[in-house]
Design a protein around this motif. Structure first.
Motif, PDB file in Angstrom:
ATOM      1  N   GLY A   1      76.666  18.495  36.064  1.00  0.00           N
ATOM      2  CA  GLY A   1      76.570  17.912  37.176  1.00  0.00           C
ATOM      3  C   GLY A   1      78.019  17.104  38.426  1.00  0.00           C
ATOM      4  N   SER A   2      77.307  16.483  38.529  1.00  0.00           N
ATOM      5  CA  SER A   2      78.149  16.509  39.917  1.00  0.00           C
ATOM      6  C   SER A   2      79.459  14.883  39.950  1.00  0.00           C
ATOM      7  CB  SER A   2      77.946  16.297  41.169  1.00  0.00           C
ATOM      8  OG  SER A   2      76.804  15.228  40.925  1.00  0.00           O
ATOM      9  N   VAL A   3      80.180  14.964  40.397  1.00  0.00           N
ATOM     10  CA  VAL A   3      81.083  13.950  39.965  1.00  0.00           C
ATOM     11  C   VAL A   3      82.053  13.472  41.390  1.00  0.00           C
ATOM     12  CG1 VAL A   3      83.859  12.881  39.102  1.00  0.00           C
ATOM     13  CG2 VAL A   3      82.074  14.685  37.440  1.00  0.00           C
ATOM     14  N   ASN A   4      81.934  12.062  42.000  1.00  0.00           N
ATOM     15  CA  ASN A   4      81.982  11.657  43.589  1.00  0.00           C
ATOM     16  C   ASN A   4      82.363  10.488  43.050  1.00  0.00           C
ATOM     17  OD1 ASN A   4      81.164  14.213  45.106  1.00  0.00           O
ATOM     18  ND2 ASN A   4      79.299  12.647  44.949  1.00  0.00           N
ATOM     19  N   LEU A   5      83.301  10.161  44.776  1.00  0.00           N
ATOM     20  CA  LEU A   5      83.520   8.741  44.456  1.00  0.00           C
ATOM     21  C   LEU A   5      82.957   8.978  46.000  1.00  0.00           C
ATOM     22  CD1 LEU A   5      85.686   6.487  43.711  1.00  0.00           C
ATOM     23  CD2 LEU A   5      87.323   7.506  45.055  1.00  0.00           C
TER      24      LEU A   5
ATOM     25  N   PRO B   1      82.638   4.638  41.639  1.00  0.00           N
ATOM     26  CA  PRO B   1      82.675   5.769  40.890  1.00  0.00           C
ATOM     27  C   PRO B   1      81.283   6.040  41.018  1.00  0.00           C
ATOM     28  CG  PRO B   1      83.970   4.123  39.521  1.00  0.00           C
ATOM     29  CD  PRO B   1      83.285   3.709  40.854  1.00  0.00           C
ATOM     30  N   GLY B   2      80.997   7.599  40.912  1.00  0.00           N
ATOM     31  CA  GLY B   2      79.326   8.454  41.875  1.00  0.00           C
ATOM     32  C   GLY B   2      79.184   9.471  41.320  1.00  0.00           C
ATOM     33  N   GLY B   3      78.241  10.808  41.797  1.00  0.00           N
ATOM     34  CA  GLY B   3      77.997  11.599  42.202  1.00  0.00           C
ATOM     35  C   GLY B   3      76.545  11.731  40.701  1.00  0.00           C
ATOM     36  N   LYS B   4      75.495  11.760  41.088  1.00  0.00           N
ATOM     37  CA  LYS B   4      74.472  11.941  39.914  1.00  0.00           C
ATOM     38  C   LYS B   4      74.715  13.046  38.708  1.00  0.00           C
ATOM     39  CE  LYS B   4      71.516  12.808  44.056  1.00  0.00           C
ATOM     40  NZ  LYS B   4      70.574  11.489  44.140  1.00  0.00           N
ATOM     41  N   GLY B   5      75.591  13.820  38.404  1.00  0.00           N
ATOM     42  CA  GLY B   5      75.861  14.280  37.562  1.00  0.00           C
ATOM     43  C   GLY B   5      77.262  13.182  36.202  1.00  0.00           C
ATOM     44  N   ALA B   6      78.272  12.196  37.223  1.00  0.00           N
ATOM     45  CA  ALA B   6      78.218  11.699  36.663  1.00  0.00           C
ATOM     46  C   ALA B   6      77.611   9.990  36.290  1.00  0.00           C
ATOM     47  CB  ALA B   6      79.718  10.722  36.964  1.00  0.00           C
ATOM     48  N   ASN B   7      76.718   9.906  36.975  1.00  0.00           N
ATOM     49  CA  ASN B   7      76.132   8.597  36.683  1.00  0.00           C
ATOM     50  C   ASN B   7      74.763   8.823  35.502  1.00  0.00           C
ATOM     51  OD1 ASN B   7      77.019   7.373  38.789  1.00  0.00           O
ATOM     52  ND2 ASN B   7      75.370   7.971  40.203  1.00  0.00           N
ATOM     53  N   GLN B   8      74.496  10.474  36.115  1.00  0.00           N
ATOM     54  CA  GLN B   8      73.582  10.083  34.584  1.00  0.00           C
ATOM     55  C   GLN B   8      73.703  10.625  33.210  1.00  0.00           C
ATOM     56  OE1 GLN B   8      70.311  13.178  36.390  1.00  0.00           O
ATOM     57  NE2 GLN B   8      70.289  12.138  37.785  1.00  0.00           N
ATOM     58  N   ALA B   9      75.299  10.714  32.947  1.00  0.00           N
ATOM     59  CA  ALA B   9      75.892  11.433  32.097  1.00  0.00           C
ATOM     60  C   ALA B   9      76.346   9.724  30.843  1.00  0.00           C
ATOM     61  CB  ALA B   9      77.261  12.119  31.849  1.00  0.00           C
ATOM     62  N   LEU B  10      76.465   8.785  31.886  1.00  0.00           N
ATOM     63  CA  LEU B  10      77.524   7.679  31.510  1.00  0.00           C
ATOM     64  C   LEU B  10      75.793   6.406  31.403  1.00  0.00           C
ATOM     65  CD1 LEU B  10      79.103   5.344  31.946  1.00  0.00           C
ATOM     66  CD2 LEU B  10      78.655   4.414  33.818  1.00  0.00           C
TER      67      LEU B  10
END
Ligand code: ADP
Length: 294
Positions: free
Chosen positions: A19-23, A48-57
């Motif tokens: 998935g995604s990683v966004n600021l 820090p954001g992005g749905k991929g990053a959020n769901q991973a964390l």
């Protein structure tokens, strides 16, 4: 309900998030600007954001061993976007710095009443193409739709044992891809976008309804429903991502559908009690405490 997941899961579940990683660059002001207008007096924050990053964390904090497959730019925004993933212990060996594109950015404007406007520049997230997928994706995978759809389709074509598709933001996907998912998660807007198409998918369909909780359907029939615990809501960003991670993990642990759905609703509710998405994601213990099971 009488049962909740154990404080310490019997075994650590491995999950791969593609998935995604966004600021996220967030301006909070009195109201949203009209087209062409400038509204001043806002306050500013970077998250820090992005749905991929959020769901991973989220999944990692809830007790899973998570590997994130994602692309960021070769810029300072990348380090900022990945800070909490690093400190949270998410496996980032399959995240790479693309030389051509900047780290993905979401420009978020929030008005006093909570109404928002978001413009996303995917940047490096668009470079997460199928050839970038590792040979071994692992048995359990979560995808959202902030990366190229051909990549989501390629993940589904590999037929992981358990595939969770979070159809956000809503976009048309081939039925064959939807039909591969063991679990599809949509909010009310996304559910309206896909309509009855999801009734024809064999997997579980979870629909979230904000403060009104969530339902779980299979073959068009409701099999579970859950309300979130009452919480003092501060910022609903990240609630959906916490829900996706928690539901996936609880189902992989073998929890019954209604227990898994209550756990996911509590995880989503917890995420609304703090500012930002990633700082707000609960640990497993915090979710169980919210459910009254310390
Ligand atoms: P999304 O953020 O993807 O639009 P929702 O707003 O439906 O998703 O929220 C996902 C889950 O988070 C809900 O099912 C619910 O459990 C929890 N949640 C969201 N908003 C609230 C709220 N105001 N109060 C309590 N729980 C909430």
């Amino acid at each position: 309900i009488s049962a909740t997941p154990a404080v310490t899961p019997a075994a650590t579940i491995a999950i791969t998030v593609v998935g995604s990683v966004n600021l996220d660059l967030v301006a909070r002001g009195s109201r949203l600007p009209l087209p062409g207008e400038t509204v001043t007096g806002a306050t500013f924050a970077r998250h820090p954001g992005g749905k991929g990053a959020n769901q991973a964390l989220a999944a990692q904090r809830l007790g899973a061993a998570v590997r994130l497959i994602a692309a960021v730019g070769r810029d300072s925004a990348a380090d900022e976007a990945m800070t909490l993933l690093h400190s949270g212990g998410v496996d980032l060996q399959h995240c790479w710095h693309d030389d051509r594109q900047p780290t993905g950015v979401a420009l978020v404007s929030v008005a006093t009443g909570g109404e928002n406007q978001i413009m996303v520049a995917p940047g490096a997230n668009a470079c997460l193409t199928p050839p970038r997928l590792p040979d071994d994706l692992g048995a359990s995978v979560i995808c959202q739709l902030e990366v190229p759809l051909e990549t989501v389709c390629a993940v589904a074509a590999r037929q992981p044992e358990f595939l969770c598709l979070n159809l956000a933001p809503a976009q048309p996907l081939p039925h064959a891809t939807l039909a591969t998912a063991s679990l599809i998660v949509v909010n009310e807007t996304e559910a309206a976008f896909f309509g009855t198409e999801l009734d024809h998918c064999p997997g579980l369909i979870a629909t979230t309804h904000g403060a009104r909780g969530a339902t779980l359907h299979q073959h068009g029939c409701q099999i579970a429903t859950a309300l979130p615990p009452t919480v003092a809501v501060l910022d609903t960003t990240g609630a959906g991502d916490a829900f996706v991670a928690a539901l996936t993990l609880a189902l992989l642990e073998g929890q019954p559908a209604d227990v898994a759905l209550h756990f996911a609703c509590a995880a989503g509710a917890f995420a609304t009690t703090r500012h930002g998405a990633q700082p707000a994601l609960p640990t497993r213990r915090e979710v169980l405490e919210l459910l009254g099971r310390p």
